[in-house]
Motif scaffolding. Structure first.
Motif, PDB file in Angstrom:
ATOM      1  N   MET A   1       0.814  -1.220   0.000  1.00 52.53           N
ATOM      2  CA  MET A   1       0.000   0.000   0.000  1.00 52.53           C
ATOM      3  C   MET A   1       0.850   1.275   0.000  1.00 52.53           C
TER       4      MET A   1
ATOM      5  N   MET B   1       1.302   4.315  -7.586  1.00 55.16           N
ATOM      6  CA  MET B   1       0.237   4.461  -8.588  1.00 55.16           C
ATOM      7  C   MET B   1      -0.545   5.757  -8.375  1.00 55.16           C
TER       8      MET B   1
ATOM      9  N   LEU C   1       0.223   2.057 -18.481  1.00 55.55           N
ATOM     10  CA  LEU C   1       0.325   0.598 -18.661  1.00 55.55           C
ATOM     11  C   LEU C   1       1.676   0.081 -18.174  1.00 55.55           C
TER      12      LEU C   1
ATOM     13  N   TYR D   1       2.689  -4.715 -10.873  1.00 55.79           N
ATOM     14  CA  TYR D   1       2.389  -6.154 -10.816  1.00 55.79           C
ATOM     15  C   TYR D   1       3.657  -6.981 -10.576  1.00 55.79           C
TER      16      TYR D   1
ATOM     17  N   GLY E   1     -17.376  -2.105 -18.922  1.00 53.12           N
ATOM     18  CA  GLY E   1     -16.977  -0.761 -19.320  1.00 53.12           C
ATOM     19  C   GLY E   1     -15.715  -0.293 -18.613  1.00 53.12           C
ATOM     20  N   ASP E   2     -15.199  -1.120 -17.715  1.00 52.91           N
ATOM     21  CA  ASP E   2     -14.058  -0.683 -16.893  1.00 52.91           C
ATOM     22  C   ASP E   2     -12.965  -1.757 -16.888  1.00 52.91           C
ATOM     23  N   ILE E   3     -11.753  -1.351 -17.306  1.00 51.11           N
ATOM     24  CA  ILE E   3     -10.657  -2.335 -17.360  1.00 51.11           C
ATOM     25  C   ILE E   3      -9.617  -2.109 -16.257  1.00 51.11           C
TER      26      ILE E   3
ATOM     27  N   ASP F   1      -8.048  -2.960 -13.072  1.00 54.09           N
ATOM     28  CA  ASP F   1      -8.205  -4.129 -12.194  1.00 54.09           C
ATOM     29  C   ASP F   1      -7.173  -4.218 -11.062  1.00 54.09           C
TER      30      ASP F   1
ATOM     31  N   LYS G   1      -9.049  -4.114  -7.681  1.00 54.69           N
ATOM     32  CA  LYS G   1      -9.797  -5.384  -7.520  1.00 54.69           C
ATOM     33  C   LYS G   1      -8.834  -6.513  -7.172  1.00 54.69           C
TER      34      LYS G   1
HETATM   35 CO1  B1M Z   1      -7.194   4.933 -15.970  1.00 61.03          CO
HETATM   36  N1  B1M Z   1      -8.337   6.321 -15.240  1.00 61.03           N
HETATM   37  N2  B1M Z   1      -8.103   5.037 -17.700  1.00 61.03           N
HETATM   38  N3  B1M Z   1      -5.980   3.520 -16.546  1.00 61.03           N
HETATM   39  N4  B1M Z   1      -6.303   5.187 -14.335  1.00 61.03           N
HETATM   40  C1  B1M Z   1      -8.222   6.629 -13.807  1.00 61.03           C
HETATM   41  C2  B1M Z   1      -9.192   5.796 -12.975  1.00 61.03           C
HETATM   42  C3  B1M Z   1      -8.551   8.189 -13.794  1.00 61.03           C
HETATM   43  C4  B1M Z   1      -9.122   8.665 -12.445  1.00 61.03           C
HETATM   44  C5  B1M Z   1      -7.308   8.992 -14.203  1.00 61.03           C
HETATM   45  C6  B1M Z   1      -7.543  10.494 -14.222  1.00 61.03           C
HETATM   46  O1  B1M Z   1      -8.212  11.004 -15.089  1.00 61.03           O
HETATM   47  N5  B1M Z   1      -6.998  11.209 -13.259  1.00 61.03           N
HETATM   48  C7  B1M Z   1      -9.586   8.295 -14.983  1.00 61.03           C
HETATM   49  C8  B1M Z   1     -11.068   8.092 -14.631  1.00 61.03           C
HETATM   50  C9  B1M Z   1     -11.838   9.405 -14.603  1.00 61.03           C
HETATM   51  C10 B1M Z   1     -13.275   9.161 -14.267  1.00 61.03           C
HETATM   52  O2  B1M Z   1     -13.615   8.836 -13.188  1.00 61.03           O
HETATM   53  N6  B1M Z   1     -14.137   9.323 -15.211  1.00 61.03           N
HETATM   54  C11 B1M Z   1      -9.079   7.212 -15.921  1.00 61.03           C
HETATM   55  C12 B1M Z   1      -9.349   7.148 -17.314  1.00 61.03           C
HETATM   56  C13 B1M Z   1     -10.135   8.306 -17.882  1.00 61.03           C
HETATM   57  C14 B1M Z   1      -8.938   6.072 -18.135  1.00 61.03           C
HETATM   58  C15 B1M Z   1      -9.190   5.881 -19.639  1.00 61.03           C
HETATM   59  C16 B1M Z   1     -10.594   6.263 -20.150  1.00 61.03           C
HETATM   60  C17 B1M Z   1      -8.076   6.631 -20.396  1.00 61.03           C
HETATM   61  C18 B1M Z   1      -8.169   6.580 -21.898  1.00 61.03           C
HETATM   62  O3  B1M Z   1      -8.186   5.542 -22.495  1.00 61.03           O
HETATM   63  N7  B1M Z   1      -8.223   7.760 -22.453  1.00 61.03           N
HETATM   64  C19 B1M Z   1      -8.966   4.337 -19.757  1.00 61.03           C
HETATM   65  C20 B1M Z   1     -10.251   3.566 -19.367  1.00 61.03           C
HETATM   66  C21 B1M Z   1     -10.506   2.380 -20.189  1.00 61.03           C
HETATM   67  C22 B1M Z   1     -11.664   1.567 -19.603  1.00 61.03           C
HETATM   68  O4  B1M Z   1     -11.652   1.177 -18.438  1.00 61.03           O
HETATM   69  N8  B1M Z   1     -12.683   1.355 -20.408  1.00 61.03           N
HETATM   70  C23 B1M Z   1      -7.970   4.114 -18.689  1.00 61.03           C
HETATM   71  C24 B1M Z   1      -7.001   3.106 -18.742  1.00 61.03           C
HETATM   72  C25 B1M Z   1      -6.077   2.861 -17.760  1.00 61.03           C
HETATM   73  C26 B1M Z   1      -4.961   1.836 -17.905  1.00 61.03           C
HETATM   74  C27 B1M Z   1      -5.412   0.552 -18.589  1.00 61.03           C
HETATM   75  C28 B1M Z   1      -3.854   2.463 -18.708  1.00 61.03           C
HETATM   76  C29 B1M Z   1      -4.480   1.678 -16.408  1.00 61.03           C
HETATM   77  C30 B1M Z   1      -5.165   0.491 -15.658  1.00 61.03           C
HETATM   78  C31 B1M Z   1      -4.314  -0.745 -15.639  1.00 61.03           C
HETATM   79  C32 B1M Z   1      -4.927  -1.816 -14.773  1.00 61.03           C
HETATM   80  O5  B1M Z   1      -5.739  -1.587 -13.874  1.00 61.03           O
HETATM   81  N9  B1M Z   1      -4.538  -3.046 -15.072  1.00 61.03           N
HETATM   82  C33 B1M Z   1      -5.031   2.963 -15.758  1.00 61.03           C
HETATM   83  C34 B1M Z   1      -4.599   3.454 -14.490  1.00 61.03           C
HETATM   84  C35 B1M Z   1      -3.407   2.753 -13.879  1.00 61.03           C
HETATM   85  C36 B1M Z   1      -5.248   4.544 -13.830  1.00 61.03           C
HETATM   86  C37 B1M Z   1      -4.858   5.236 -12.494  1.00 61.03           C
HETATM   87  C38 B1M Z   1      -3.642   6.116 -12.788  1.00 61.03           C
HETATM   88  C39 B1M Z   1      -4.543   4.355 -11.311  1.00 61.03           C
HETATM   89  C40 B1M Z   1      -5.644   3.346 -10.907  1.00 61.03           C
HETATM   90  C41 B1M Z   1      -5.079   2.375  -9.894  1.00 61.03           C
HETATM   91  O6  B1M Z   1      -4.697   1.271 -10.242  1.00 61.03           O
HETATM   92  N10 B1M Z   1      -4.934   2.828  -8.627  1.00 61.03           N
HETATM   93  C42 B1M Z   1      -6.161   6.101 -12.184  1.00 61.03           C
HETATM   94  C43 B1M Z   1      -5.886   7.416 -11.474  1.00 61.03           C
HETATM   95  C44 B1M Z   1      -5.923   7.268  -9.960  1.00 61.03           C
HETATM   96  O7  B1M Z   1      -6.597   6.417  -9.428  1.00 61.03           O
HETATM   97  N11 B1M Z   1      -5.236   8.136  -9.285  1.00 61.03           N
HETATM   98  C45 B1M Z   1      -6.861   6.093 -13.490  1.00 61.03           C
HETATM   99  C46 B1M Z   1      -4.271   2.037  -7.565  1.00 61.03           C
HETATM  100  C47 B1M Z   1      -5.265   1.084  -6.878  1.00 61.03           C
HETATM  101  C48 B1M Z   1      -4.551   0.324  -5.766  1.00 61.03           C
HETATM  102  O8  B1M Z   1      -6.300   1.848  -6.286  1.00 61.03           O
HETATM  103  O9  B1M Z   1      -8.010   1.036  -7.947  1.00 61.03           O
HETATM  104  O10 B1M Z   1      -8.585   2.858  -6.252  1.00 61.03           O
HETATM  105  P1  B1M Z   1      -7.854   1.629  -6.599  1.00 61.03           P
HETATM  106  O11 B1M Z   1      -8.298   0.466  -5.584  1.00 61.03           O
HETATM  107  C49 B1M Z   1      -8.383   0.626  -4.176  1.00 61.03           C
HETATM  108  C50 B1M Z   1      -9.744   1.180  -3.688  1.00 61.03           C
HETATM  109  O12 B1M Z   1     -10.441   1.917  -4.653  1.00 61.03           O
HETATM  110  C51 B1M Z   1     -10.480  -0.034  -3.193  1.00 61.03           C
HETATM  111  O13 B1M Z   1      -9.452  -0.882  -2.730  1.00 61.03           O
HETATM  112  C52 B1M Z   1      -8.316  -0.775  -3.601  1.00 61.03           C
HETATM  113  C53 B1M Z   1      -7.072  -1.099  -2.832  1.00 61.03           C
HETATM  114  O14 B1M Z   1      -6.992  -0.405  -1.628  1.00 61.03           O
HETATM  115  N12 B1M Z   1     -11.324  -0.832  -4.072  1.00 61.03           N
HETATM  116  C54 B1M Z   1     -12.291  -1.641  -3.538  1.00 61.03           C
HETATM  117  C55 B1M Z   1     -11.299  -1.018  -5.400  1.00 61.03           C
HETATM  118  N13 B1M Z   1     -12.224  -1.917  -5.763  1.00 61.03           N
HETATM  119  C56 B1M Z   1     -12.845  -2.322  -4.634  1.00 61.03           C
HETATM  120  C57 B1M Z   1     -13.880  -3.249  -4.431  1.00 61.03           C
HETATM  121  C58 B1M Z   1     -14.320  -3.455  -3.124  1.00 61.03           C
HETATM  122  C59 B1M Z   1     -13.772  -2.757  -2.056  1.00 61.03           C
HETATM  123  C60 B1M Z   1     -12.738  -1.841  -2.233  1.00 61.03           C
HETATM  124  O15 B1M Z   1     -15.301  -4.323  -2.801  1.00 61.03           O
HETATM  125  C61 B1M Z   1     -15.784  -5.221  -3.776  1.00 61.03           C
END
Ligand code: B1M
Length: 219
Positions: free
Chosen positions: A45, A52, A70, A77, A105-107, A109, A112
């Motif tokens: 964390m 991240m 990416l 990972y 709609g969301d990739i 992971d 998760k």
């Molecule tokens: Co993108 N992305 N991304 N992205 N990405 C975000 C989410 C974004 C906030 C970035 C930004 O604009 N500042 C934004 C979303 C904006 C919005 O809300 N509308 C965004 C966007 C726009 C996009 C694309 C649309 C970009 C594009 O293509 N132009 C695209 C989306 C495609 C799609 O999904 N259809 C996209 C793509 C990607 C990558 C593939 C490049 C990559 C993901 C790789 C992967 O996951 N394998 C990526 C990444 C890495 C991010 C950021 C930078 C980091 C996300 C992350 O992994 N965080 C993100 C910005 C940010 O978050 N600061 C962003 C670390 C992770 C440990 O935290 O996922 O929050 P998190 O999980 C936490 C909690 O949320 C919770 O516990 C986890 C661990 O403590 N939690 C749960 C999560 N799920 C839970 C379920 C539970 C309980 C708790 O119970 C069931």
């Protein structure tokens, strides 16, 4: 016991390796963390996930773009592969079966997968449907798996709307089903509005909340 100074140095190095998308350095520093006695979850964390967060800020400032995100994810990972087998949690919480996935709609992971890691480390049986999961599939899989809980994750304000729909479909198929939700755009108020039975902000509180939710089912 590692000094606070050294611990900070190691966590900073893990964070920087994610930000600089350096898979080898990230894996190497995670190995160092374990060798020097750091807690694997804390390294995950405060090292990997914190890296991240910085990456997200760089993306928002348009200094990083999707290709960098990416590469940073690959580095994260590589580190998680090293730390995951060493993550341990409170074994006294109730355990059950969890059906888990990121909604359609969301990739995104990574979060998760951290949630999955914490549930598995706590002794839960996790059925992971992956990312971008069609909502009907949650309903279909639940018919066979009969999980104690369904966990839905979403990372975008757009995709989180699918959580509400998924809960509607799941509850229509079985009104007794319990759904736990999480992900950055959600909060307890939105979760309640969507009809979820539980919400968790992070992976550790997800396991605790799940324990409370299935305990309620038993009494
Ligand atoms: Co993108 N992305 N991304 N992205 N990405 C975000 C989410 C974004 C906030 C970035 C930004 O604009 N500042 C934004 C979303 C904006 C919005 O809300 N509308 C965004 C966007 C726009 C996009 C694309 C649309 C970009 C594009 O293509 N132009 C695209 C989306 C495609 C799609 O999904 N259809 C996209 C793509 C990607 C990558 C593939 C490049 C990559 C993901 C790789 C992967 O996951 N394998 C990526 C990444 C890495 C991010 C950021 C930078 C980091 C996300 C992350 O992994 N965080 C993100 C910005 C940010 O978050 N600061 C962003 C670390 C992770 C440990 O935290 O996922 O929050 P998190 O999980 C936490 C909690 O949320 C919770 O516990 C986890 C661990 O403590 N939690 C749960 C999560 N799920 C839970 C379920 C539970 C309980 C708790 O119970 C069931």
């Amino acid at each position: 016991m590692v000094s606070e100074e050294r611990k900070t140095e190691i966590l900073d190095a893990i964070r920087n390796a994610v930000v600089q998308y350096d898979e080898d350095q990230c894996a190497a520093w995670c190995k160092t963390a374990l060798e020097e006695g750091l807690d694997a979850y804390e390294a995950t964390m405060k090292g990997l996930a914190a890296g991240m967060d910085t990456v997200g800020e760089l993306y928002t400032r348009q200094e990083y773009f999707v290709p960098e995100l990416l590469l940073c994810s690959d580095a994260l990972y590589a580190g998680l592969d090293i730390l995951r087998p060493h993550i341990r949690t409170d074994s006294t919480v109730l355990k059950g079966k969890l059906l888990l996935g990121v909604v359609e709609g969301d990739i995104h992971d990574i979060g998760k997968n951290l949630v999955k890691t914490m549930f598995e480390a706590s002794g839960w049986q996790v059925f992971d449907l992956g990312k971008d999961v069609k909502l009907d599939r949650f309903v279909e899989e639940q018919k066979n798996i009969k999980a104690d809980l369904i966990g839905l994750s979403a990372l975008m304000t757009t995709s989180m709307m699918a959580i509400e729909k998924a809960i509607g479909l799941l509850k229509a198929a079985d009104p007794k089903v319990k759904v736990l939700v999480g992900g950055a755009p959600l909060n307890p108020e939105i979760a309640t509005k969507f009809g979820a039975d539980g919400y968790a902000e992070d992976a550790v509180s997800a396991v605790q909340e799940a324990g409370r939710m299935i305990k309620k089912q038993l009494v």
